[in-house]
Design a protein around this motif. Sequence first.
Motif, PDB file in Angstrom:
ATOM      1  N   THR A 150     102.236  57.411 -84.126  1.00  0.00           N
ATOM      2  CA  THR A 150     102.896  56.312 -83.418  1.00  0.00           C
ATOM      3  C   THR A 150     103.079  56.648 -81.952  1.00  0.00           C
ATOM      4  O   THR A 150     102.806  55.818 -81.066  1.00  0.00           O
ATOM      5  N   LEU A 151     103.556  57.848 -81.649  1.00  0.00           N
ATOM      6  CA  LEU A 151     103.744  58.257 -80.262  1.00  0.00           C
ATOM      7  C   LEU A 151     102.412  58.268 -79.510  1.00  0.00           C
ATOM      8  O   LEU A 151     102.332  57.799 -78.365  1.00  0.00           O
ATOM      9  N   ASP A 152     101.376  58.801 -80.144  1.00  0.00           N
ATOM     10  CA  ASP A 152     100.061  58.842 -79.499  1.00  0.00           C
ATOM     11  C   ASP A 152      99.537  57.424 -79.259  1.00  0.00           C
ATOM     12  O   ASP A 152      98.931  57.139 -78.213  1.00  0.00           O
ATOM     13  N   THR A 153      99.765  56.536 -80.232  1.00  0.00           N
ATOM     14  CA  THR A 153      99.304  55.156 -80.097  1.00  0.00           C
ATOM     15  C   THR A 153      99.971  54.476 -78.904  1.00  0.00           C
ATOM     16  O   THR A 153      99.306  53.812 -78.094  1.00  0.00           O
ATOM     17  N   LEU A 154     101.279  54.644 -78.761  1.00  0.00           N
ATOM     18  CA  LEU A 154     101.995  54.037 -77.640  1.00  0.00           C
ATOM     19  C   LEU A 154     101.569  54.660 -76.310  1.00  0.00           C
ATOM     20  O   LEU A 154     101.506  53.965 -75.290  1.00  0.00           O
ATOM     21  N   ASP A 189      87.984  51.399 -76.234  1.00  0.00           N
ATOM     22  CA  ASP A 189      87.195  51.826 -77.389  1.00  0.00           C
ATOM     23  C   ASP A 189      88.050  52.259 -78.578  1.00  0.00           C
ATOM     24  O   ASP A 189      87.548  52.323 -79.705  1.00  0.00           O
ATOM     25  N   ASP A 190      89.310  52.575 -78.344  1.00  0.00           N
ATOM     26  CA  ASP A 190      90.153  53.130 -79.401  1.00  0.00           C
ATOM     27  C   ASP A 190      91.294  52.229 -79.836  1.00  0.00           C
ATOM     28  O   ASP A 190      91.933  52.496 -80.857  1.00  0.00           O
ATOM     29  N   LEU A 191      91.552  51.167 -79.097  1.00  0.00           N
ATOM     30  CA  LEU A 191      92.811  50.465 -79.307  1.00  0.00           C
ATOM     31  C   LEU A 191      92.726  49.032 -78.801  1.00  0.00           C
ATOM     32  O   LEU A 191      92.008  48.734 -77.847  1.00  0.00           O
ATOM     33  N   VAL A 192      93.492  48.148 -79.455  1.00  0.00           N
ATOM     34  CA  VAL A 192      93.605  46.771 -78.992  1.00  0.00           C
ATOM     35  C   VAL A 192      95.081  46.390 -78.936  1.00  0.00           C
ATOM     36  O   VAL A 192      95.859  46.740 -79.827  1.00  0.00           O
ATOM     37  N   VAL A 193      95.464  45.716 -77.857  1.00  0.00           N
ATOM     38  CA  VAL A 193      96.828  45.195 -77.696  1.00  0.00           C
ATOM     39  C   VAL A 193      96.746  43.686 -77.883  1.00  0.00           C
ATOM     40  O   VAL A 193      96.001  43.005 -77.163  1.00  0.00           O
ATOM     41  N   MET A 194      97.503  43.175 -78.852  1.00  0.00           N
ATOM     42  CA  MET A 194      97.443  41.761 -79.200  1.00  0.00           C
ATOM     43  C   MET A 194      98.796  41.087 -79.014  1.00  0.00           C
ATOM     44  O   MET A 194      99.836  41.762 -78.951  1.00  0.00           O
ATOM     45  N   GLU A 195      98.786  39.779 -78.953  1.00  0.00           N
ATOM     46  CA  GLU A 195     100.044  39.038 -78.919  1.00  0.00           C
ATOM     47  C   GLU A 195     100.823  39.297 -80.205  1.00  0.00           C
ATOM     48  O   GLU A 195     100.247  39.532 -81.275  1.00  0.00           O
ATOM     49  N   ASP A 196     102.123  39.282 -80.088  1.00  0.00           N
ATOM     50  CA  ASP A 196     102.995  39.493 -81.243  1.00  0.00           C
ATOM     51  C   ASP A 196     103.388  38.140 -81.818  1.00  0.00           C
ATOM     52  O   ASP A 196     104.027  37.329 -81.140  1.00  0.00           O
ATOM     53  N   LEU A 197     103.008  37.895 -83.057  1.00  0.00           N
ATOM     54  CA  LEU A 197     103.313  36.621 -83.715  1.00  0.00           C
ATOM     55  C   LEU A 197     104.647  36.654 -84.452  1.00  0.00           C
ATOM     56  O   LEU A 197     105.045  35.664 -85.062  1.00  0.00           O
ATOM     57  N   GLY A 198     105.316  37.814 -84.404  1.00  0.00           N
ATOM     58  CA  GLY A 198     106.632  37.921 -85.023  1.00  0.00           C
ATOM     59  C   GLY A 198     106.563  38.295 -86.495  1.00  0.00           C
ATOM     60  O   GLY A 198     105.491  38.475 -87.070  1.00  0.00           O
ATOM     61  N   ASP A 199     107.735  38.420 -87.080  1.00  0.00           N
ATOM     62  CA  ASP A 199     107.832  38.739 -88.509  1.00  0.00           C
ATOM     63  C   ASP A 199     107.704  37.453 -89.304  1.00  0.00           C
ATOM     64  O   ASP A 199     108.660  36.671 -89.424  1.00  0.00           O
TER      65      ASP A 199
END
Length: 353
Positions: free
Chosen positions: A5-9, A84-94
């Motif tokens: 998680t830390l590496d991802t952020l 190449d390693d990651l995608v940031v997407m809109e947050d649709l919520g819970d």
Amino acid sequence: MTTNTLDTLAVATGLLGEPLEPVGHPLPTSARNRVVRARRPDGSTVVVKRYLDSTHDGRWRELCALKALHWADAAVPAVIAANDDLVVMEDLGDRPHLAAAMLSHDPADAARGLLEWARALGHLHAAGFAAAATFEGEFRSRTGRPSDYMTDELADAAATWPQLGRRLEVSVEAPFEVLAQVPGRFRTRLETISPGDVCPDNNLRCDSGVTLIDLEFAGVRHAAWDLSYLTVPWPSCWCAWAMPEDAADAAVSAWADAVGVERDADLEHDLALAADAWHWLSANWLLDRLIGDQYAQRPDRPSPRAQDRIARSLDRVAHSELLPEIAGAATTLLAGLAARYDVEPLPVMPAFR
């Protein structure tokens, strides 16, 4: 908080050029990826998905599909940034998903959810007709190969069915290679972008309708492969109880209305043919795991027993006229399964009991 998680952020922070803070616990994930909700400095939130398996082409499938389908106005999350390693997407919520409705004791909501899901899939397919060439070109430029893998999956299953028969102590001599010919037997031309994994938990029921998520298996293929998930049902999913025929039929009609196609004899043929192929393919996967003692129930994913799912699939293709070359083999395999395992009728999904 885990190292992943830390590496991802950290990777996402570098990509966006702004600090991100984790929100809540990691979202549903797998060994291939890490999915985290994060807060931006302005207070808004995003969903970050990092791909951990560099050998899996799911990152390219998902990224290329998200971009192509969002451009075509399909109900998929918007891409904010990617590398190449990651995608940031809109947050649709819970939001709840269709699987939760099927696990409930509310048949009206489950039926409504099925129709919402079918319409969303239909809108995605309609958008995918126009965006398929864009997706395919992007995917091929990154991988050097076509995106459709169904023929390979069916050929692999065809090659392993005789071995699985021997492990059930029955002999099946049949031309299983006809399975790999199924994609060439469709009568309609409905090739589109397929999410590839339209299980009922790979979606979010938003205020504007269902949004489809998790496109790591996306590819250009016939729409019947996705639509027949309703009639098998759910061949690659955990929540694969039997579905009431009237509920499935209504959902197929909702899909057809959303796409703008007629439910004629050719479409019905293709839907049934894809369902037969899924029966053979999913039974192959499940039986291999069952015989190898690799099939285990998860408390968070209650599902019907593998042997009951396999038996139902083999019974269906044994009585189908669409792949007569191997129908007899299904009867033999079913007898071998019943001799080794306690087999019962597949239960109807909880919401419709």
